[in-house]
Every structure is written in structure tokens, then in C-alpha cells.
Motif scaffolding. Structure first.
Motif, mmCIF file in Angstrom:
data_model
loop_
_atom_site.group_PDB
_atom_site.id
_atom_site.type_symbol
_atom_site.label_atom_id
_atom_site.label_comp_id
_atom_site.label_asym_id
_atom_site.label_seq_id
_atom_site.Cartn_x
_atom_site.Cartn_y
_atom_site.Cartn_z
ATOM 1 N N GLU A 135 0.864 -1.181 0.000
ATOM 2 C CA GLU A 135 0.000 0.000 0.000
ATOM 3 C C GLU A 135 0.899 1.228 0.000
ATOM 4 N N THR A 136 0.718 2.086 -0.974
ATOM 5 C CA THR A 136 1.587 3.254 -1.152
ATOM 6 C C THR A 136 0.881 4.518 -0.705
ATOM 7 N N THR A 137 1.559 5.324 0.110
ATOM 8 C CA THR A 137 1.036 6.638 0.500
ATOM 9 C C THR A 137 2.014 7.706 0.030
ATOM 10 N N LEU A 138 1.486 8.717 -0.674
ATOM 11 C CA LEU A 138 2.315 9.748 -1.285
ATOM 12 C C LEU A 138 1.730 11.131 -1.030
ATOM 13 N N ASN A 139 2.588 12.130 -1.075
ATOM 14 C CA ASN A 139 2.136 13.511 -1.091
ATOM 15 C C ASN A 139 1.929 13.956 -2.528
ATOM 16 N N ALA A 140 0.840 14.674 -2.763
ATOM 17 C CA ALA A 140 0.657 15.300 -4.064
ATOM 18 C C ALA A 140 1.689 16.416 -4.238
ATOM 19 N N TYR A 141 1.965 16.775 -5.474
ATOM 20 C CA TYR A 141 2.980 17.799 -5.778
ATOM 21 C C TYR A 141 2.615 19.134 -5.128
ATOM 22 N N GLN A 142 3.536 19.653 -4.321
ATOM 23 C CA GLN A 142 3.385 20.935 -3.636
ATOM 24 C C GLN A 142 2.049 21.032 -2.893
ATOM 25 N N SER A 143 1.734 19.954 -2.188
ATOM 26 C CA SER A 143 0.466 19.884 -1.468
ATOM 27 C C SER A 143 0.642 19.035 -0.216
ATOM 28 N N THR A 144 -0.271 19.200 0.731
ATOM 29 C CA THR A 144 -0.294 18.322 1.904
ATOM 30 C C THR A 144 -1.240 17.147 1.697
ATOM 31 N N SER A 145 -1.925 17.110 0.555
ATOM 32 C CA SER A 145 -2.883 16.035 0.287
ATOM 33 C C SER A 145 -2.180 14.682 0.227
ATOM 34 N N ARG A 146 -2.783 13.695 0.850
ATOM 35 C CA ARG A 146 -2.233 12.337 0.832
ATOM 36 C C ARG A 146 -2.919 11.517 -0.246
ATOM 37 N N ILE A 147 -2.132 10.900 -1.103
ATOM 38 C CA ILE A 147 -2.637 9.984 -2.118
ATOM 39 C C ILE A 147 -2.376 8.565 -1.626
ATOM 40 N N TYR A 199 3.134 8.970 9.911
ATOM 41 C CA TYR A 199 3.300 10.402 10.185
ATOM 42 C C TYR A 199 3.813 11.130 8.942
ATOM 43 N N VAL A 200 4.653 10.441 8.169
ATOM 44 C CA VAL A 200 5.182 10.960 6.905
ATOM 45 C C VAL A 200 4.904 9.928 5.825
ATOM 46 N N ASN A 201 4.619 10.386 4.622
ATOM 47 C CA ASN A 201 4.347 9.460 3.521
ATOM 48 C C ASN A 201 5.632 8.880 2.943
ATOM 49 N N ALA A 202 5.462 7.895 2.055
ATOM 50 C CA ALA A 202 6.620 7.206 1.480
ATOM 51 C C ALA A 202 7.344 8.047 0.440
ATOM 52 N N GLY A 203 6.622 8.956 -0.210
ATOM 53 C CA GLY A 203 7.231 9.761 -1.260
ATOM 54 C C GLY A 203 6.346 10.920 -1.648
ATOM 55 N N VAL A 204 6.804 11.683 -2.627
ATOM 56 C CA VAL A 204 6.059 12.830 -3.115
ATOM 57 C C VAL A 204 6.093 12.824 -4.641
ATOM 58 N N ILE A 205 5.005 13.227 -5.247
ATOM 59 C CA ILE A 205 4.951 13.319 -6.714
ATOM 60 C C ILE A 205 5.659 14.606 -7.147
ATOM 61 N N ASP A 206 6.592 14.483 -8.096
ATOM 62 C CA ASP A 206 7.291 15.681 -8.566
ATOM 63 C C ASP A 206 6.558 16.292 -9.761
ATOM 64 N N ALA A 207 7.153 17.351 -10.345
ATOM 65 C CA ALA A 207 6.491 18.088 -11.426
ATOM 66 C C ALA A 207 6.296 17.238 -12.672
ATOM 67 N N GLN A 214 7.961 -1.823 -3.571
ATOM 68 C CA GLN A 214 7.751 -0.997 -4.750
ATOM 69 C C GLN A 214 6.635 -0.002 -4.472
ATOM 70 N N LEU A 215 6.958 1.280 -4.605
ATOM 71 C CA LEU A 215 5.937 2.317 -4.532
ATOM 72 C C LEU A 215 5.331 2.463 -5.918
ATOM 73 N N ASN A 216 4.022 2.480 -5.979
ATOM 74 C CA ASN A 216 3.358 2.458 -7.281
ATOM 75 C C ASN A 216 2.123 3.343 -7.247
ATOM 76 N N ILE A 217 1.925 4.102 -8.314
ATOM 77 C CA ILE A 217 0.694 4.875 -8.457
ATOM 78 C C ILE A 217 0.249 4.835 -9.910
ATOM 79 N N GLU A 218 -1.008 4.501 -10.112
ATOM 80 C CA GLU A 218 -1.630 4.510 -11.436
ATOM 81 C C GLU A 218 -3.029 5.085 -11.252
ATOM 82 N N THR A 219 -3.171 6.359 -11.439
ATOM 83 C CA THR A 219 -4.465 7.009 -11.240
ATOM 84 C C THR A 219 -4.482 8.366 -11.928
ATOM 85 N N GLU A 220 -5.656 8.954 -12.025
ATOM 86 C CA GLU A 220 -5.805 10.281 -12.619
ATOM 87 C C GLU A 220 -6.203 11.269 -11.533
#
Length: 406
Positions: free
Chosen positions: A205-217, A301-309, A249-255
Motif C-alpha cells: 500500500e503506497t502513501t504519497l504527497n501530491a505535488y506541492q500539497s499536503t494532500s495524501r494519495i 506520520y510521513v508518507n513514502a514519497g512525493v509526486i514531482d512536477a 515498490q511504490l506504485n501509483i496509477e491514477t488520474e
């Protein structure tokens, strides 16, 4: 209660008791009668031990939040969770909470079948839910903590992640204790154990920060399970150590916002823990470091990664640990002193500056067991959480507990 044992050849016409603890004679008879009534044929079963266990625990918590207390029913009002103590503007800062939600019940069977050992275990408690309230009945739904089956060296089902050493957790009254300093995950897995070695494939299960946001994906996509290996060591002097490693493996496939994301990255971590006897006392510790650990540390408390530009995943490195010393004043009185910490190396150019940065907590308690199954005690804890922008939240809590082990 946990020692209630029923041994039976599971046939509808033949249920034989050879040990039934007097403390649960009624429950044992009910279980045995149920077994006899099920028309189960199990001639290959030599012996089955049935065990009931758990405990009843009642907590009273006097809490002081620096920025206003979270609302009633919030998870932070149940136990300390890093990231939930920043408070709610406009709320009072001092609150008291009474609860019995940590109370739990478990059921275990151990069978011998054709020289194989077959074990089943299920455990429930009532924590983390928001589906009840304190207005009338305090009715909270049970939740699964553990549900697994073991056959010789193999275990399948939900239990502690192999990356965690739950035996090294300190004896604190708080539900987790040292929450930011330890790996803490229960999830479904397939585990193989051979001596001190353990290997597992676990739910990803992957948890990420959206780019320049506090939103958790939160992304459940991907086909690669988390892989964990662990080695447990016990010395002749009674010390116990554990070394664990994880690759994921951190993985994201979504819109998101009309942008299609399709990215992967590798995460890893190493954790070392131990229990050192010091006369009658003991010293417990855990130290963990990793890239992309995310939810495995500090209760996410902190996500696994962040989405870059570019839509790729940039992993977040983090490290944490705790140390706890338990001193026995005599056979009935004891004290645990615990210090815990966590920090993340956030890439602030990709993230909003309101993201969590570090967390600290400390505990001291005094516990008394007038008889072995019963413990009453008091604990003081202090916690401080910080964000990248310098915002802070502090929690002071005095907790009184009574616990009866069934």
C-alpha cells in the motif's frame, strides 16, 4: 481464562475433555458442546487445544493540547498518534476521556495432525473506530487485530508485519507507546519461519504527497508485494536481538486533476531492535532507517514519497527509534522510562511547507500488580510534533489505567 484448554477428537459423537481450567469451565463446556454438535469428522486430529485470552483495560486520560483539543471521538483522544495533536482552533485545550476500548478478546487453537502442527488465532478489540459516541451507550464496533493460520513453518493471514518486533515495545499505558520510534503495522501476509530466520510477502500500500500539497494519495495499485526478511537472535545471557530489512515498490496509477499518473519507485528500510536484561530490569530499543518507508514508521506520520512536477515519485528518507528502561522496585511495583523520536528528510521544493517534519515523545509510569493478572498504574507523557513551516503541536497527558488479563 487464557489457559482454558479443551482437548478433543473432533467427532460428533465423541468429544473428550482432559483439561479444563476451572476459571472457564462454563465456556469450555459450551465450546466442547458446539464442537460435538457440528458433525465435524476429523479422525486425523490427535489433539486440539482451545485457548481463550485477552484482557479488560480501563483508561482515564487527562490531556492538555497546546492548540486546542481534537474533537471528541478523534483518534488522538483514544491514544497518541503523531500528527494528530496539532489541535482544533476554538476548542478548549484541556479534556478528560474515559474509555474501555482497548479491551480485547482472542481465540486460539493448536492441533496436532499427522505429525504436523496447525495453529489458528483471531483477536478483536474496539480501537480506532469513529462509529460510536460517548452520548449514551459508548457502542464501538469490534475490529480485527489478528486473524491467521499457521501450518508448521508457514503462516498466512493478518498479523504484525515481519519488519516489526512487537516484543521490543515498552510497557507503557498508552496504546502503542513510543509511537513515532517504532515500525507498527498489522497486515495480511505469507510468512515462512525457519529457526531465527523469517521471510514474508506482505500487502503493498503506497502513501504519497501530491505535488506541492499536503494532500495524501493512497494507492493500492501495483502487483509487487512488500518483501521482508528478519533474523532473531537470543544469547545465552538472555538478551534478544532482531535485524529486519524490507524492500517495497511504490506504485501509483491514477488520474488526479485530469493528470494521468503512472509511476513506480523502490523503497527500502532496515530496523534493529533488542531486549537487554539488566539484572531483574530490562532495556528495550528499536532503531530504523529507510527510503520510502512511509506507513511502516510512526503510524504514517510521513508518507513514502512525493509526486514531482513530471509525475514521478521522489522517495522520502526517514529515521526513528526509541529506548525504554524498565525498573522493578520489587515483585509488585515497576517503572518504565521511555524516549522516542522520528525525523524525515523532506524535499521541500516538491512539497507544501505544512508537511510533518519530526516528532518526539517521552513517558514515565508507575505500575502496580497486587496479583499477577491485575495491573493498575499512572503514566505521564509529553509529545511534540513539528511541521516544515515551524508550526508545532504539543500534548501533555496524565493517564490512569486498570488492566485485568483474562
Amino acid at each position: 481464562m487464557k489457559n482454558c484448554v479443551v482437548n478433543a477428537k473432533l467427532k460428533s459423537s465423541d468429544v473428550k475433555f482432559f483439561k479444563l481450567n476451572k476459571g472457564l469451565s462454563l465456556i469450555g463446556l459450551v465450546v466442547a458442546s458446539a464442537l460435538a454438535a457440528t458433525n465435524v469428522s476429523a479422525s486425523v486430529i490427535d489433539d486440539t487445544d482451545v485457548n481463550f485470552g485477552g484482557y479488560i483495560k480501563v483508561d482515564t486520560m487527562f490531556s492538555d493540547y497546546s492548540n486546542g483539543a481534537p474533537d471528541s471521538g478523534s483518534i488522538s483522544r483514544q491514544f497518541y498518534v503523531p500528527g494528530t495533536i496539532y489541535g482544533v482552533d476554538g476548542n478548549g485545550s484541556q479534556v478528560v476521556d474515559f474509555q474501555a476500548r482497548e479491551s480485547r478478546f482472542n481465540f486460539k487453537t493448536v492441533s496436532s495432525i499427522d505429525d504436523h502442527k496447525l495453529t489458528s488465532f483471531i483477536e478483536l478489540d474496539f480501537m480506532t473506530h469513529a462509529d460510536g459516541n460517548e452520548r449514551v451507550s459508548n457502542s464501538y464496533s469490534p475490529r480485527i487485530r489478528h486473524a491467521f493460520v499457521s501450518f508448521d513453518n508457514w503462516t498466512v493471514g493478518q498479523s504484525w508485519t515481519t519488519f516489526q518486533n512487537p516484543a521490543a515495545l515498552p510497557e507503557n499505558l498508552d496504546f502503542v507507546g513510543a509511537a513515532e520510534g517504532t515500525p507498527f503495522v498489522r497486515q495480511t501476509q505469507v510468512r515462512y519461519t525457519n529457526g531465527g530466520f523469517q521471510f514474508s510477502l506482505e500487502n503493498p500500500e503506497t502513501t504519497l504527497n501530491a505535488y506541492q500539497s499536503t494532500s495524501r494519495i493512497v494507492s493500492g495499485s501495483g502487483m509487487v508485494p512488500d518483501v521482508v526478511a528478519r533474523y532473531n537472535i537470543k544469547t545465552k545471557q538472555g538478551a534478544k536481538f532482531s535485524v529486519a530489512g524490507i524492500a517495497r515498490q511504490l506504485n501509483i496509477e491514477t488520474e488526479i486533476n485530469d493528470i494521468q499518473l503512472d509511476a513506480t519507485a523502490m523503497g527500502y528500510g532496515v530496523s534493529v531492535s533488542g531486549i537487554l536484561p539488566v539484572g531483574k530490569d530490562d532495556l528495550k530499543f528499536t532503531a530504523t532507517y529507510g527510503e520510502g518507508l512511509g506507513r511502516y514508521m510512526a503510524l504514517n506520520y510521513v508518507n513514502a514519497g512525493v509526486i514531482d512536477a513530471d509525475g514521478d515519485i521522489d522517495t522520502i528518507s526517514s529515521y526513528g527509534g526509541f529506548i525504554a528502561y524498565r525498573h522493578w522496585w520489587n515483585d509488585k511495583w515497576r517503572t518504565s522510562l521511555t524516549a522516542s523520536a522520528f525525523s524525515a528528510d523532506n524535499n521541500t521544493s516538491l512539497m507544501a511547507d505544512e508537511v510533518n517534519k519530526d516528532s518526539y515523545s517521552g513517558y514515565v509510569n508507575l505500575l502496580y500488580s497486587p496479583v499477577k493478572p491485575l495491573t493498575v498504574g499512572v503514566e505521564y507523557m509529553y509529545a511534540k510534533n513539528s511541521k516544515e513551516n515551524g508550526d508545532e503541536g504539543e500534548l501533555n497527558r496524565i493517564m490512569f489505567s486498570a488492566k485485568y488479563v483474562l
